[in-house]
Design a protein around this motif. Structure first.
Motif, short mmCIF file in Angstrom:
data_model
loop_
_atom_site.label_atom_id
_atom_site.label_comp_id
_atom_site.label_asym_id
_atom_site.label_seq_id
_atom_site.Cartn_x
_atom_site.Cartn_y
_atom_site.Cartn_z
N ILE A 79 14.72 -8.67 78.38
CA ILE A 79 13.35 -8.99 79.14
C ILE A 79 12.20 -9.32 78.36
CG2 ILE A 79 11.81 -7.78 80.65
CD1 ILE A 79 14.26 -6.20 81.72
N TYR A 80 11.97 -8.78 77.25
CA TYR A 80 11.11 -9.15 76.15
C TYR A 80 11.02 -10.78 75.71
CZ TYR A 80 8.22 -9.05 72.07
OH TYR A 80 7.21 -9.25 70.77
N ARG A 81 12.04 -11.05 75.57
CA ARG A 81 12.26 -12.62 75.24
C ARG A 81 12.00 -13.40 76.37
NH1 ARG A 81 16.89 -10.48 72.34
NH2 ARG A 81 18.29 -11.15 74.10
N MET A 82 12.25 -12.96 77.54
CA MET A 82 12.22 -13.77 78.51
C MET A 82 10.43 -13.77 78.97
SD MET A 82 13.60 -15.70 81.07
CE MET A 82 13.02 -16.06 82.65
N CYS A 83 10.01 -12.64 78.69
CA CYS A 83 8.53 -12.84 78.96
C CYS A 83 7.84 -13.61 78.07
CB CYS A 83 8.19 -11.09 79.15
SG CYS A 83 8.35 -10.18 80.52
N ASN A 84 8.35 -13.46 77.00
CA ASN A 84 7.46 -14.25 76.06
C ASN A 84 7.86 -15.91 75.98
OD1 ASN A 84 5.96 -12.44 74.78
ND2 ASN A 84 7.68 -11.60 73.49
N THR A 85 8.58 -16.33 77.05
CA THR A 85 8.55 -17.73 77.19
C THR A 85 7.65 -18.29 78.32
OG1 THR A 85 10.12 -17.46 79.27
CG2 THR A 85 10.94 -17.78 77.13
N LEU A 86 6.85 -17.17 78.83
CA LEU A 86 5.67 -17.59 79.80
C LEU A 86 4.42 -17.65 78.94
CD1 LEU A 86 6.71 -15.05 82.57
CD2 LEU A 86 7.41 -17.47 82.40
N SER A 87 3.46 -18.57 79.33
CA SER A 87 2.48 -18.82 78.70
C SER A 87 1.47 -17.84 78.67
CB SER A 87 1.64 -20.12 79.32
OG SER A 87 1.39 -20.10 80.80
N ALA A 88 1.19 -16.85 80.05
CA ALA A 88 0.38 -15.83 80.12
C ALA A 88 0.76 -14.84 79.05
CB ALA A 88 0.49 -15.32 81.42
N PHE A 89 1.72 -14.55 78.82
CA PHE A 89 2.27 -13.65 77.72
C PHE A 89 1.95 -14.23 76.49
CE2 PHE A 89 4.57 -12.27 81.57
CZ PHE A 89 4.74 -10.58 81.35
N GLN A 90 2.32 -15.45 76.08
CA GLN A 90 1.95 -16.21 74.77
C GLN A 90 0.74 -16.01 74.36
OE1 GLN A 90 3.76 -20.08 75.46
NE2 GLN A 90 5.84 -19.30 75.28
N ALA A 91 -0.29 -16.42 75.16
CA ALA A 91 -1.69 -16.37 75.10
C ALA A 91 -2.22 -14.82 74.94
CB ALA A 91 -2.37 -17.23 76.00
N ALA A 92 -1.80 -14.05 75.09
CA ALA A 92 -2.29 -12.47 75.01
C ALA A 92 -1.76 -12.18 73.84
CB ALA A 92 -1.72 -11.80 76.26
N GLY A 93 -0.74 -12.81 73.14
CA GLY A 93 -0.24 -12.00 71.89
C GLY A 93 -1.32 -11.88 70.89
N PRO A 94 -1.03 -10.77 70.03
CA PRO A 94 -2.12 -10.50 68.83
C PRO A 94 -2.08 -11.56 67.97
CG PRO A 94 -0.70 -8.47 69.52
CD PRO A 94 -0.13 -9.72 70.15
N GLU A 95 -1.19 -12.40 67.74
CA GLU A 95 -1.22 -13.24 66.54
C GLU A 95 -2.10 -14.68 67.16
OE1 GLU A 95 2.10 -14.07 69.60
OE2 GLU A 95 1.38 -12.38 68.15
N THR A 96 -2.40 -14.65 68.37
CA THR A 96 -3.30 -15.69 68.95
C THR A 96 -4.86 -15.53 68.97
OG1 THR A 96 -3.13 -15.22 71.08
CG2 THR A 96 -1.33 -16.43 70.30
N GLN A 97 -5.20 -14.14 68.73
CA GLN A 97 -6.41 -13.72 69.01
C GLN A 97 -7.45 -14.00 67.90
OE1 GLN A 97 -7.08 -12.18 72.28
NE2 GLN A 97 -5.05 -12.97 72.24
N ALA A 98 -8.55 -14.20 68.67
CA ALA A 98 -9.57 -14.92 67.32
C ALA A 98 -9.97 -13.82 66.38
CB ALA A 98 -10.78 -15.30 68.20
N ASP A 99 -9.99 -12.51 66.81
CA ASP A 99 -10.55 -11.45 65.81
C ASP A 99 -9.45 -11.56 64.49
OD1 ASP A 99 -8.85 -10.42 67.69
OD2 ASP A 99 -9.53 -8.47 67.43
N LEU A 100 -8.20 -11.62 64.98
CA LEU A 100 -6.99 -11.57 63.91
C LEU A 100 -7.12 -12.99 63.24
CD1 LEU A 100 -4.49 -10.64 62.24
CD2 LEU A 100 -3.29 -11.67 64.16
N LEU A 101 -7.15 -14.22 63.71
CA LEU A 101 -7.43 -15.36 63.01
C LEU A 101 -8.61 -15.46 62.11
CD1 LEU A 101 -6.60 -17.56 66.11
CD2 LEU A 101 -4.82 -17.03 64.36
N ALA A 102 -9.73 -14.72 62.47
CA ALA A 102 -10.78 -14.78 61.56
C ALA A 102 -10.39 -14.01 60.44
CB ALA A 102 -12.11 -14.25 62.52
N SER A 103 -9.97 -12.69 60.66
CA SER A 103 -9.86 -11.83 59.76
C SER A 103 -8.59 -12.40 58.57
CB SER A 103 -9.30 -10.71 60.06
OG SER A 103 -7.84 -10.71 60.45
N ALA A 104 -7.99 -13.59 59.09
CA ALA A 104 -6.96 -14.16 58.03
C ALA A 104 -7.34 -15.24 57.52
CB ALA A 104 -5.80 -14.58 58.81
N SER A 105 -8.44 -15.73 57.79
CA SER A 105 -9.06 -17.18 57.35
C SER A 105 -9.77 -16.71 55.94
CB SER A 105 -9.94 -17.83 58.45
OG SER A 105 -11.06 -16.91 58.63
#
Length: 217
Positions: A191-217
């Motif tokens: 079910i986890y894999r199925m959910c993560n085929t949906l854009s709503a779930f993908q866009a909410a993922g921690p790896e897409t969040q601006a605060d993580l991206l800023a800390s990694a840059s």
């Protein structure tokens, strides 16, 4: 526009981001750096006295804390793309499943719990044992509920995401990130894999969040 105080590592904020995305509700993310204790700042405590994320600002005088309350509010205010079934019995099943995560699993494994453990000199091995115990305890119950259910389908309850999926996915993400062995939970992983085929779930993922991206840059 709604404003969401969030933090990329927060499981609770993760589930709210999923719901907002799934319902297509515009919102502005405001990032709280919990690693640097920004959630304990005077400004944030005036907004949310618990000092936790998420917090959803609906208007200047209306702020909702607690992810479960936010999810219910969004369901009632934006019913067009529901995350709760129409049938009253099914709604109860979905809510019951979701609360295994929100009320039983996740509160045992949050930042303030581990801060308390560190302050009391509880060694890393015992903190890890605590984490694994409560995560497995919850996942075992969830796997049993779904593997024996006549109502599960592509998602936790049927062929559309519900609040159960919204709550499950961040918890599984957290488990994978912390290298928890999930081999005993094939239904949850599918079910986890199925959910993560949906854009709503993908866009909410921690790896897409601006605060993580800023800390990694």
């Amino acid at each position: 526009m709604l404003k969401l105080y969030t933090y990329y590592r927060s499981v609770s904020a993760h589930r709210v981001r999923i719901a907002l995305n799934y319902k297509g509700v515009p919102f502005k993310s405001l990032f709280i750096d919990m690693d640097n204790r920004q959630h304990h700042s005077e400004d944030y405590l005036r907004l949310n006295p618990e000092g936790l994320v998420p917090a959803l600002v609906v208007s200047d005088d209306f702020v909702i804390s607690q992810s479960s309350a936010i999810l219910e509010y969004l369901e009632e205010r934006y019913p067009e793309r529901p995350l709760l079934p129409a049938d009253i019995d099914m709604r109860a099943r979905v809510r019951s499943f979701a609360q295994v995560v929100t009320a039983d699993m996740q509160p045992m494994n949050v930042l303030r719990v581990y801060e308390f453990m560190r302050e009391h000199d509880i060694e890393v091995e015992r903190r890890r044992a605590w984490y694994e115990h409560w995560m497995h305890h919850g996942f075992q119950a969830l796997e049993s509920l779904l593997s024996k259910s006549e109502y599960s389908g592509a998602y936790c309850f049927g062929d559309k995401p519900t609040m159960a999926d919204v709550c499950l996915v961040p918890q599984v993400y957290n488990a994978e990130k912390n290298r928890l062995d999930l081999s005993a939970y094939p239904t949850l992983r599918q079910i986890y894999r199925m959910c993560n085929t949906l854009s709503a779930f993908q866009a909410a993922g921690p790896e897409t969040q601006a605060d993580l991206l800023a800390s990694a840059s």
